[in-house]
Structure formats: C-alpha cells, structure tokens
Write a protein that holds these residues in place. Structure first.
Motif, PDB file in Angstrom:
ATOM      1  N   HIS A   1       0.855  -1.146   0.024  1.00  0.00           N
ATOM      2  CA  HIS A   1      -0.069  -0.159   0.086  1.00  0.00           C
ATOM      3  C   HIS A   1       0.912   1.308   0.042  1.00  0.00           C
ATOM      4  O   HIS A   1       0.714   2.242  -0.771  1.00  0.00           O
TER       5      HIS A   1
ATOM      6  N   TYR B   1      -7.066  -0.895  -7.132  1.00  0.00           N
ATOM      7  CA  TYR B   1      -7.315  -2.309  -6.407  1.00  0.00           C
ATOM      8  C   TYR B   1      -6.003  -2.898  -5.806  1.00  0.00           C
ATOM      9  O   TYR B   1      -4.975  -2.973  -6.858  1.00  0.00           O
TER      10      TYR B   1
ATOM     11  N   HIS C   1      -7.669  -5.511  -1.381  1.00  0.00           N
ATOM     12  CA  HIS C   1      -8.234  -4.215  -0.510  1.00  0.00           C
ATOM     13  C   HIS C   1      -8.603  -3.418  -1.767  1.00  0.00           C
ATOM     14  O   HIS C   1      -8.086  -3.481  -2.920  1.00  0.00           O
ATOM     15  N   SER C   2      -9.656  -2.589  -1.455  1.00  0.00           N
ATOM     16  CA  SER C   2     -10.262  -1.709  -2.413  1.00  0.00           C
ATOM     17  C   SER C   2      -9.407  -0.557  -2.754  1.00  0.00           C
ATOM     18  O   SER C   2      -8.497  -0.406  -1.642  1.00  0.00           O
TER      19      SER C   2
ATOM     20  N   GLU D   1      -9.969   2.290  -1.803  1.00  0.00           N
ATOM     21  CA  GLU D   1     -10.221   3.088  -0.355  1.00  0.00           C
ATOM     22  C   GLU D   1      -9.645   2.544   0.682  1.00  0.00           C
ATOM     23  O   GLU D   1      -9.751   2.693   1.719  1.00  0.00           O
ATOM     24  N   ASN D   2      -8.876   1.338   0.343  1.00  0.00           N
ATOM     25  CA  ASN D   2      -8.106   0.661   1.426  1.00  0.00           C
ATOM     26  C   ASN D   2      -9.069  -0.181   2.333  1.00  0.00           C
ATOM     27  O   ASN D   2      -8.520  -0.488   3.467  1.00  0.00           O
ATOM     28  N   GLU D   3     -10.090  -0.599   1.743  1.00  0.00           N
ATOM     29  CA  GLU D   3     -11.284  -1.451   2.615  1.00  0.00           C
ATOM     30  C   GLU D   3     -10.833  -2.765   2.313  1.00  0.00           C
ATOM     31  O   GLU D   3     -10.586  -3.107   1.182  1.00  0.00           O
ATOM     32  N   LEU D   4     -10.745  -3.833   3.210  1.00  0.00           N
ATOM     33  CA  LEU D   4     -10.478  -4.979   3.351  1.00  0.00           C
ATOM     34  C   LEU D   4     -11.664  -5.844   2.415  1.00  0.00           C
ATOM     35  O   LEU D   4     -12.674  -5.970   3.340  1.00  0.00           O
ATOM     36  N   LEU D   5     -11.623  -6.383   1.425  1.00  0.00           N
ATOM     37  CA  LEU D   5     -12.682  -7.248   0.718  1.00  0.00           C
ATOM     38  C   LEU D   5     -12.693  -8.508   0.739  1.00  0.00           C
ATOM     39  O   LEU D   5     -13.524  -9.425   0.814  1.00  0.00           O
TER      40      LEU D   5
END
Length: 276
Positions: A56, A67, A77-78, A80-84
């Motif tokens: 990151h 992504y 991770h998206s 937006e740094n969201e764990l998917l």
C-alpha cells in the motif's frame, strides 16, 4: 491498435521486477502513465506477493485509485483501502513445515498481519522493504507458539536448494498449500486456494469486467495464471529464462529498469507519446 488491445479496460501489474525498477521504486514516468490511465477510466489492479501494508505504501505513490491484491491473492483491498477478502493459513499446518530439518543458510519468513517473522537478518530481503512500515522480527521458530499467518516463504542463493525443499514439503502438504517461485531465490507457499488470478476474478466480477478486457504484466511464476487468464499477458524482459520459455507464446517486453510496463501502455493502449 490491434483488435485484442481495443477491448482493454483493465490494467493489471505485478510490482517487483515489473512495475518497480531495480531500486524497487516507481519511476516518475510510470506515475505519469498511470495517472493518464486513470484519467481515461481504466480500472487499475496491482497484484503482488508483498504484504498489504508494504504494498500500500508503494502504490499510494501512483496517486490514483488502485485495487490491491497482495500476498499472491490472500488479501484484496479496495482503492479506499477497505479489506474485501482475506484467507489465512492454519498454525498447525505451517508448524509441521517449519519443523522439518532445513539447511541453516535458508532464510525462513512468516507473513503475519502486522509484522513478518524471520530466522535471519537478510540484506537482500531488507532491500525490498527500505521504506516499508511492515517491519521484520527476528525469532526462533523452534520456540514459536503461533504459526498462523498469510503466507510463508524461503530464500537461498542456490535455486536447487529451494527446489529440493519444495519437493520435501509437498510430499505431505500438496493438498494444503500452493507454491510459486516469485524469483529464482524465493520459494513461496500460500493457502491451496490462493492465486493472483482468483483474487483478480473477484475484482473483475465486482466491477463488471471480464478477463478478456484485461491486460497483465508479470515476471515470475506467481504471475503465471494471471498472465494466462487475461486477454493480453506480457512478460518482462528481465524475467527468468525458464519462465519465458514456459510461456513462450506470450510477448516479452522491455525490462522493469527501462519502464517496460509504462512504455508498452503508452504506445499500445493509450496510443500516446509521453516523454521520459
């Protein structure tokens, strides 16, 4: 632009040996090209064997939404740094591997969520992590209690030493782990169902794209399925010869040191000339 490139809407790239130069950095020229890709609405995916904290900090330098597929597909991770998505290894299975008698010169590494644990201080590995917030911890694996993690790997200057170790591990663990030589001196093991291409498929489905609309760049055996799955797979000029020979039907482009990814994208996808 040929017909297969006209379909391209998604750009996928490995990091080390591919998007990064020999100093493990993203060049200013590459940043310019990826900014233009974003401005023209291409979906960008970076797929790497690196840990997400490490990766990151690198991809954030692109200054555009990306992504992130990390640990060869164990994390997504998206932008937006969201764990998917995440998938970890069972502690007991990893311990059974680490209990094997090994050449003491082999550097062993276990990727945890916040740190990476290793039995040796290894300058070659540290060179990959110069500006990373994902830091090493020297441990004695013989006394470690929790072996749960994201992936583990071994490094040694002699490739055959790692091949021999791979064969020994797979004797009893072929149903538990998948493996890849990301570099000739780096042997990686992940959860059996982990692969970059599997993680990328999840992103493509989420964004309503297909593999046929994607172009991918890579230089190692952990990129193999990714390169074979996409509409256009390209191998870096600096990739090992045995990798090029195995995928001899794929085009080989300029090396990472010569900004091979960015120059190919500029000429054949963006159809523009951006000066270095």
């Amino acid at each position: 632009m040929n017909s297969e490139l006209k379909k391209i809407k998604v750009v996928i790239s490995d990091l080390d040996g591919t998007l990064l130069n020999t100093e493990h950095k993203i060049s200013e020229y590459t940043k310019t090209i990826f900014k233009k890709l974003h401005d023209e609405n291409y979906l960008i995916i970076v797929a790497t064997g690196r840990h997400h904290l490490d990766a990151h900090s690198i991809v954030s330098q692109l200054d555009c939404p990306v992504y992130l597929v990390t640990s060869n597909g164990a994390r997504i991770h998206s932008p937006e740094n969201e764990l998917l998505f995440s998938l970890d290894l069972e502690s007991e299975l990893v311990k059974s591997v680490f209990d094997l008698e090994m050449d003491p010169e082999i550097t062993t590494v276990l990727f945890k969520e916040e740190i990476w644990q290793t039995n040796h201080h290894n300058e070659k590995l540290n060179d990959f992590q110069k500006e990373s917030k994902y830091l090493p911890e020297i441990v004695d694996f013989r006394s470690l209690e929790d072996f749960g993690g994201i992936k583990f790997f071994f490094t040694h200057d002699n490739h055959q030493t790692l091949v021999d170790l791979k064969d020994r591990i797979l004797e009893n663990h072929s149903d538990h782990f998948c493996h890849a030589f990301s570099l000739p001196f780096c042997l990686e093991f992940m959860h059996k169902s982990v692969d970059k291409s599997v993680a990328i498929a999840k992103i493509l489905e989420k964004e309503a794209f297909t593999f046929e609309e994607a172009i991918a760049f890579g230089d190692g055996f952990n990129d193999e399925k990714m390169l074979l799955s996409t509409g256009k797979g390209l191998i870096m000029g600096n990739a090992p010869d045995n990798f090029k020979n195995k995928l001899s039907h794929l085009e080989v482009i300029a090396t990472n040191e010569k900004d091979g990814v960015a120059k190919y994208l500029s000429e054949y996808v963006l159809n523009t000339a951006v000066s270095v």
